[in-house]
Design an enzyme around this catalytic site. Structure first.
Site, PDB file in Angstrom:
ATOM      1  N   ASN A  53       0.827  -1.215   0.000  1.00 27.65           N
ATOM      2  CA  ASN A  53       0.000   0.000   0.000  1.00 27.65           C
ATOM      3  C   ASN A  53       0.855   1.257   0.000  1.00 27.65           C
ATOM      4  OD1 ASN A  53      -2.358  -1.483   0.045  1.00 27.65           O
ATOM      5  ND2 ASN A  53      -2.768  -1.160   2.213  1.00 27.65           N
ATOM      6  N   ARG A 379     -10.191  -3.545 -14.987  1.00 25.49           N
ATOM      7  CA  ARG A 379      -9.088  -4.423 -14.585  1.00 25.49           C
ATOM      8  C   ARG A 379      -9.542  -5.862 -14.786  1.00 25.49           C
ATOM      9  NH1 ARG A 379      -5.553  -0.995 -11.861  1.00 25.49           N
ATOM     10  NH2 ARG A 379      -6.525   0.606 -10.559  1.00 25.49           N
ATOM     11  N   ARG A 409      -4.663   2.745 -13.745  1.00 25.21           N
ATOM     12  CA  ARG A 409      -3.303   2.874 -13.232  1.00 25.21           C
ATOM     13  C   ARG A 409      -2.708   1.534 -12.808  1.00 25.21           C
ATOM     14  NH1 ARG A 409      -1.217   7.718 -11.584  1.00 25.21           N
ATOM     15  NH2 ARG A 409      -3.252   8.502 -10.957  1.00 25.21           N
ATOM     16  N   HIS A 439     -14.862   3.673 -15.474  1.00 29.36           N
ATOM     17  CA  HIS A 439     -14.717   2.843 -14.282  1.00 29.36           C
ATOM     18  C   HIS A 439     -15.981   2.042 -13.997  1.00 29.36           C
ATOM     19  CE1 HIS A 439     -14.018   2.306  -9.782  1.00 29.36           C
ATOM     20  NE2 HIS A 439     -12.872   1.893 -10.300  1.00 29.36           N
ATOM     21  N   TYR A 472     -12.106  -9.879  -2.746  1.00 31.90           N
ATOM     22  CA  TYR A 472     -12.765  -8.585  -2.588  1.00 31.90           C
ATOM     23  C   TYR A 472     -14.240  -8.783  -2.277  1.00 31.90           C
ATOM     24  CZ  TYR A 472      -8.734  -6.229  -4.806  1.00 31.90           C
ATOM     25  OH  TYR A 472      -7.484  -5.748  -5.105  1.00 31.90           O
ATOM     26  N   ARG A 568     -14.274   2.109   4.206  1.00 33.97           N
ATOM     27  CA  ARG A 568     -13.084   1.278   4.357  1.00 33.97           C
ATOM     28  C   ARG A 568     -11.820   2.112   4.540  1.00 33.97           C
ATOM     29  NH1 ARG A 568     -11.308  -1.212  -0.928  1.00 33.97           N
ATOM     30  NH2 ARG A 568      -9.927   0.577  -1.021  1.00 33.97           N
ATOM     31  N   HIS A 596     -14.949  -3.757  -0.646  1.00 34.78           N
ATOM     32  CA  HIS A 596     -14.899  -3.050  -1.923  1.00 34.78           C
ATOM     33  C   HIS A 596     -16.280  -2.649  -2.436  1.00 34.78           C
ATOM     34  CE1 HIS A 596     -13.827  -2.692  -6.334  1.00 34.78           C
ATOM     35  NE2 HIS A 596     -12.834  -2.039  -5.777  1.00 34.78           N
TER      36      HIS A 596
END
Length: 712
Positions: A53, A379, A409, A439, A472, A568, A596
């Site tokens: 992270n 992704r 990214r 997204h 997730y 979160r 998530h």
């Protein structure tokens, strides 16, 4: 005489700083690694997550602030901090966090692992057997190493970001004016960082850099090695594509990736036993300040601890696996189209497997009645079965459109490769929208059926990545609702046609209507409260940063609306302030699965409004990304998601409360009460639902009917 009532003045610092709030989230992850209630290898995993992270935080957030410091250092963000103030606060907080990391590692985790049969051996403690084994490894590795002696007359070799290097200080040749010379040894990522050592029992390991350091003199024959220490640099990855200057987006993204390899150094991690000579040389050469220098008392890059979690034979040091369950509402023997045609389906991952979503797309690829498939890919996994299905569908002559976000990214390279492969297979690939990131999580399948065209749609909160779907926490909606299908078509037509969307029937989309829809729902609760009705808001998101939505929640609190937020990570809202936010409670859960999902619940006068979304409540999501907000209309699934939210707010084992001071306080179960772990309850509920469905099938009688008489 009574004075007119006035609202109390609002505090100046009504928002927490975004970057410092994120660091407090990472501290909660670190506290999970320190929790003695967790199995040892799970603690090692969370220590690795903290390191990973921080890598991304420095590359993106610190990198962006350093660029901003050059361009507009005086600008203040909503909490009132300037760029330089943020960088100083970040440096102080990260140095303290690193000290906590290595205190946990050296004083707690490594000794406890050693007691349980997993032992880290430093090269200073090699036995004769270890030396022999290390020698064998070095002989294999040395052929791949490329030591680079530095010469002031030549440019510095390119150091890859986040790659471990050794800095070697050599005694200079007799005729040199300098007392010593420096050399770099890159340790490639292809080589395993953790190296097994022979052991009579348990597992002993050393680190690759220890083996190379132990034999480093052999790489410089005839030279005297004075010192050899490990270091790693982090480069600025906040390099954005100037889309107005990039006529070819694919080529432009390739240039961005190349630029990242040579961008400025934003962090230098260096072994704490490095001499002043090496420290001064590296800081001057890499142009970093003391705030950017992190002296490490232990192995650099604790992300390598992920390797320990894969060890076999130490199951007692790991969590018992929670395997994803099948949905009791889905018959594996029945085509997904038939199942969805019976009614909407909601899946809560990873407690329920992501397989039905993958199966729907795979079945669509070979179904002769499917005319078209349209999907957004932000992704995906490395060997994505969904990408394979889209290619297969195109090769069979179906009309397949994939919106592949090349600007995702750190997944840019993979997405570019997928885009090229799909194009070669005949898929119409669109590289997102200029100036925005796509997204949204959506797939639409257009199918010809006897009664007409039917649109089957998947709306989700997570990516189309079957690998991360096991880790997730996300929500999927599978539907063939006519209006939701029409909205999906409108969405794709707007994106692929680069046009303004027509009005949606049910969904809302960023950057046009998503924020305003949420504000309308908040305002409706405020109006009901002022009319004396019950009013409640419960929201689960990953990040809460957007000042407009924060202010709307403040207004709701001031009106007396009960607001419960499960956030979160970043939370810039300050809860529990009299006159501002005393009716707002903020909790956060850190547990074995990454939270998530984005779930919203508004009481709405008893007509519960439940929605799922791909968007976090951040300006970037609401203004600079294409996102979706989707209502859940089936009463059955509304109730289920409300129960999910309620479960999160009951957690007293893995949850934290945010105080008005900005500190996160761990929630503890009452002395005589029951410990409630939300993720465990959700998993047990999924298991129970499957068991109940199996029991029902076993007790239900189904006759064997004779075959229909054939015409003669």
């Amino acid at each position: 005489m009574n004075q007119p009532m006035t609202e109390p003045p609002l505090p100046v610092d009504r928002y927490f700083n975004r970057e410092l709030s994120w660091l407090e989230f990472n501290q909660r992850v670190l506290d999970h690694a320190a929790d003695p209630r967790q199995p040892l290898l799970e603690r090692a995993k969370f220590l690795a997550i903290v390191s990973s992270n921080l890598d991304e935080f420095f590359m993106v957030r610190v990198g962006g602030l350093k660029l901003q410091a050059v361009q507009n250092a005086g600008i203040r963000e909503p909490s009132g901090m300037t760029v330089s103030e943020q960088l100083l606060a970040i440096a102080d907080r990260c140095h303290r966090m690193q000290a906590d990391q290595y205190r946990i590692l050296n004083d707690d985790l490594f000794p406890a692992l050693a007691q349980n049969g997993i032992q880290h051996i430093d090269h200073s403690a090699y036995s004769a057997r270890h030396q022999q084994s290390a020698r064998s490894v070095f002989e294999d590795v040395s052929a791949t190493l490329s030591p680079h002696a530095l010469d002031p007359s030549r440019p510095l070799p390119l150091l890859q970001g986040l790659q471990l290097h050794l800095c070697v200080r050599l005694k200079s040749e007799a005729d040199s004016e300098q007392p010593w010379q420096f050399a770099f040894i890159p340790l490639g990522r292809a080589m395993s960082r953790l190296v097994s050592l022979p052991s009579d029992r348990g597992y002993q390991f050393t680190l690759l850099e220890d083996i190379v350091s132990y034999h480093v003199a052999e790489l410089f024959p005839g030279r005297q090695v004075l010192e050899c220490v490990a270091f790693r640099i982090t480069r600025n990855a906040d390099i954005k594509l100037r889309e107005d200057h990039a006529p070819d987006l694919m080529l432009g993204m390739e240039e961005v990736l190349e630029s990242r390899k040579e961008s400025g150094c934003v962090r230098l991690e260096l072994a704490s036993d490095a001499s002043e000579h090496i420290t001064a040389f590296l800081t001057e050469t890499l142009e970093v300040t003391l705030d950017d220098l992190f002296l490490v008392d232990g192995p650099i890059d604790l992300g390598s601890l992920f390797q320990l979690t894969a060890l076999e034979g130490f199951d007692e040091l790991k969590d018992r696996p929670w395997r994803g369950q099948g949905s009791p509402d889905i018959d594996p023997a029945e085509p997904m189209f038939e199942t969805i045609a019976k009614g909407d389906l909601v899946l809560v991952h990873p407690y329920e497997r992501f397989d039905p979503v993958v199966r729907l797309i795979e079945e669509a690829a070979v179904d002769p009645d499917v005319l078209a498939i349209k999907q957004v890919l932000y992704r995906t996994s490395r060997n994505s079965p969904i990408v394979a299905a889209l290619k297969r569908a195109a090769e069979r002559g179906k009309y397949v459109t994939a919106i592949v976000e090349l600007k995702a990214r750190f997944d840019e390279q993979r997405n570019m490769e997928w885009a090229r492969e799909m194009e070669h297979a005949g898929v119409q690939v669109i590289y997102g929208i200029k100036g925005l990131k796509t997204h949204a999580k959506i797939c639409i399948i257009v199918r010809s059926e006897p009664h007409g065209i039917v649109r089957y749609v998947h709306y989700g909160t997570g990516n189309y990545n079957e690998a991360t779907s096991r880790l997730y926490s996300d929500v999927s909606l599978l539907t063939c609702d006519e209006e939701l299908g029409a909205d999906a078509t409108t969405f794709f037509n707007a994106v692929t046609g680069a046009s303004h969307p027509l009005k949606y029937h049910k969904i809302a989309a960023a950057p046009t209507t998503l924020r305003s829809r949420i504000k309308d729902l908040i305002d409706a609760e405020i109006a009901r409260k002022r009319d004396g009705q019950k009013a409640e808001i419960s929201v689960k998101v990953n990040s809460l940063v957007d000042p407009q939505l924060i202010d709307a929640l403040y207004r709701a609190s001031q009106a007396g609306v009960r607001v419960r937020l499960n956030v979160r990570g970043i939370c810039c809202l300050r809860p529990g302030v009299d006159g501002l936010s005393e009716n707002i409670v903020v909790t956060s859960i850190v547990d074995r699965f990454l939270e998530h999902a984005r779930i919203l619940h508004f009481h709405h006068g008893g007509d519960d409004q439940v929605l799922i979304s791909s968007a976090d409540w951040m300006p970037r999501n609401l203004d600079r990304r294409i996102e979706l907000l989707v209502p859940i209309e089936s009463p059955q699934w509304r109730k289920r998601l409300i129960r999910v939210l309620q479960t999160y707010f009951k957690d007293n084992r893995s949850a934290w409360n945010l105080t008005s001071s900005g500190r996160w306080k761990r929630i503890q179960p009452p002395p005589e009460g029951e410990a409630v772990q939300a993720q465990r309850l959700l998993y047990e509920a999924a298991v129970g639902a499957v068991q109940q469905a199996d029991q029902h099938r076993r007790t239900a009688f189904e006759t064997h009917d004779p075959p229909a008489l054939k015409d003669h």
